[in-house]
Each structure stands twice: as C-alpha cells, then as structure tokens.
Enzyme design. Structure first.
Site, mmCIF file in Angstrom:
data_model
loop_
_atom_site.group_PDB
_atom_site.id
_atom_site.type_symbol
_atom_site.label_atom_id
_atom_site.label_comp_id
_atom_site.label_asym_id
_atom_site.label_seq_id
_atom_site.Cartn_x
_atom_site.Cartn_y
_atom_site.Cartn_z
ATOM 1 N N ARG A 70 40.614 -20.671 -10.870
ATOM 2 C CA ARG A 70 40.622 -20.712 -12.346
ATOM 3 C C ARG A 70 40.185 -19.423 -13.011
ATOM 4 O O ARG A 70 40.396 -19.252 -14.207
ATOM 5 C CB ARG A 70 39.702 -21.841 -12.831
ATOM 6 C CG ARG A 70 38.233 -21.598 -12.483
ATOM 7 C CD ARG A 70 37.370 -22.835 -12.616
ATOM 8 N NE ARG A 70 35.993 -22.555 -12.242
ATOM 9 C CZ ARG A 70 35.555 -22.452 -10.997
ATOM 10 N NH1 ARG A 70 36.391 -22.587 -9.989
ATOM 11 N NH2 ARG A 70 34.299 -22.185 -10.740
ATOM 12 N N LYS A 83 31.793 -9.611 -10.423
ATOM 13 C CA LYS A 83 32.800 -10.136 -11.348
ATOM 14 C C LYS A 83 32.983 -9.248 -12.575
ATOM 15 O O LYS A 83 34.089 -9.110 -13.096
ATOM 16 C CB LYS A 83 32.401 -11.542 -11.818
ATOM 17 C CG LYS A 83 32.594 -12.615 -10.780
ATOM 18 C CD LYS A 83 32.285 -13.983 -11.382
ATOM 19 C CE LYS A 83 32.345 -15.048 -10.297
ATOM 20 N NZ LYS A 83 32.029 -16.387 -10.843
ATOM 21 N N LEU A 107 21.947 -10.539 -18.074
ATOM 22 C CA LEU A 107 21.392 -10.013 -19.320
ATOM 23 C C LEU A 107 20.269 -10.914 -19.780
ATOM 24 O O LEU A 107 20.486 -12.092 -20.069
ATOM 25 C CB LEU A 107 22.481 -9.971 -20.391
ATOM 26 C CG LEU A 107 23.301 -8.706 -20.548
ATOM 27 C CD1 LEU A 107 24.223 -8.852 -21.745
ATOM 28 C CD2 LEU A 107 22.451 -7.469 -20.660
ATOM 29 N N CYS A 187 30.435 -26.209 -13.179
ATOM 30 C CA CYS A 187 31.701 -26.408 -12.473
ATOM 31 C C CYS A 187 31.492 -26.455 -10.966
ATOM 32 O O CYS A 187 32.182 -27.181 -10.249
ATOM 33 C CB CYS A 187 32.672 -25.280 -12.824
ATOM 34 S SG CYS A 187 33.128 -25.263 -14.566
#
Ligand SMILES: [Zn+2]
Length: 248
Positions: A70, A83, A107, A187
């Site tokens: 996804r 990523k 962050l 997820c």
C-alpha cells in the site's frame, strides 16, 4: 514561471480557482509531511507533482516488504532504505523542481516545533496517537493548519484543523486525550485494504493544495469513509471549551 513550468502545470493553471496566481502560491509553498507510509506516499507524490515548491518528509522507519502492498512511493529496490529518503526520491522522479528534504528520525519536541513553524501546512500521515497529539499541539502553537488523515481495515478519516479559524476545533477537541477514544489501531496489527490509504492520502493532498493555493473552501468537521459500502459520512466537530490544547 518559465515555459516548461507553464506546460507542466497547465491543467491546474486552466482552473479558474487556481490560475497563475494560485500556482505561484503553490510553487512558493512548503508542506511538512509527517509519515512516509501509506498516507504519506500519495501525499508526497501528489504534492510534488502538483508543483508544491518545498516538501519536508519525516519518517524514522525503513521500508519492509509488508509495506509495499500500500505504500506506493516505495518499490522493491527501496527495501531496508529509510522511508523518508525513498519517498523523497520517488517525489523527485516525478518533479525534480520540487525542493524535497528527508528527515530520517522521529520528529519530536523542539525539532518538531521548528519543522512545523517553517511549514505553511502540516500533513499528519502517522499512525500513532502520541505523534498525532504532539503534531496537533505544535500546529496550534505555531498557528499552522493541520490536515489529518487516518486509515485502518476498510475505514478512513479526514479532518482539517486550522488554528487561524477562531471557532475551529483542534485534534484534541475531537479526540480528548485519555478519554478512551484514543485506542490505538495500527495497520501493522489490524490490517488495511490497499487503496484506502491512497484514497485518504489523496484527500489530504487535495486539502493541502487548497490551503496553499487559496482555491475553494477548506474542509470542515470530520469525514469518515466506509470502504465496505463505499459511503462517506460527515460530522460537525465543535471546539471544546475545556480542550487542554486550544482553550484559553
Ligand atoms: Zn482543542
């Protein structure tokens, strides 16, 4: 804008709500995208493609095989890469004129406050409540609009929190911390159907584009999407006068 830019963005410039002036605002705009996964992938690709001038992409994860179902900014060649860097390269492949900065650590605290204050709009593409609350508080503090998205299983959510609207709620008005509404659904543990993150991410990109270009009216309230029946629902979100983040 030079001739190449006029051609590249011609299909947006021909829209009367954007026009040359709106496209110039996009080219001068800066978005902070926190999370370069399922939501952050389409957000990064569409904002870069649409001509947003600067993108800061923050993510402290590396690409795994189970992400590729996804997280469309990443490919097989990106496995084990950060990523943020993989998404940066994907955005630059679409539009090398976009100034993309990758931040490969989480962050937090002062670094988050600085990154938020430098942006014209912040897109929350994370899947942790702790991050969501921190991003919301930083956006309130800096007066920067926040476009929030979430997707799990077959369900999606979209909300925009604009601190410049005196009656506007914040994320903590919608989900008061510690009231049990913050059950964490991620997820990785609960699953998510692939196109759903694309759908929500595209809505986030659209709202960011509108906020920066000045087109249309910014989304209000909370929208939820039930992918199993293909239905959106809209809810009013009042400002909570007792909200620990935005009241007083
Ligand atoms: Zn609030």
């Amino acid at each position: 804008m030079n001739d190449e830019a006029l051609l590249r963005y011609s299909r947006q410039i021909m829209l009367e709500q954007i026009d040359i002036a709106g496209q110039e605002r996009l080219l001068a705009g800066h978005a902070l995208v926190v999370g370069a996964g399922g939501l952050g992938s389409p957000v990064a690709l569409y904002l870069a493609a649409a001509g947003l001038g600067r993108l800061t992409l923050a993510d402290d994860d590396a690409v795994e095989l189970s992400n590729l179902q996804r997280q469309i900014a990443h490919g097989m060649a990106d496995l084990d890469r950060p990523k943020a860097e993989s998404a940066r390269d994907a955005a630059l492949a679409v539009n090398p004129d976009c100034d993309v900065r990758a931040i490969t650590r989480r962050l937090e605290a002062e670094a988050l406050a600085v990154a938020v204050a430098e942006a014209d709009v912040v897109l929350d593409c994370t899947d942790r409540f702790e991050s969501r609350y921190a991003i919301n508080a930083a956006c309130r503090e800096a007066g920067v609009p926040l476009v929030s998205g979430a997707a799990i299983r077959f369900s999606g959510q979209l909300a925009v929190f604009d601190p410049r609207d005196p009656d506007g709620p914040c994320y903590a008005c919608l989900y008061p911390p510690g009231e049990g509404g913050d059950e964490e659904l991620r997820c990785a543990e609960n699953g998510v159907v692939a196109p759903l993150v694309g759908l929500v991410g595209c809505f986030q990109a659209l709202e960011a584009l509108k906020l920066v270009s000045g087109a249309g009216r910014v989304h209000r309230g909370l929208s939820t999407f039930d992918g199993l029946v293909g239905q959106w629902r809209h809810f009013r979100v009042p400002r909570d006068p007792a909200c620990p983040v935005c009241s007083g």
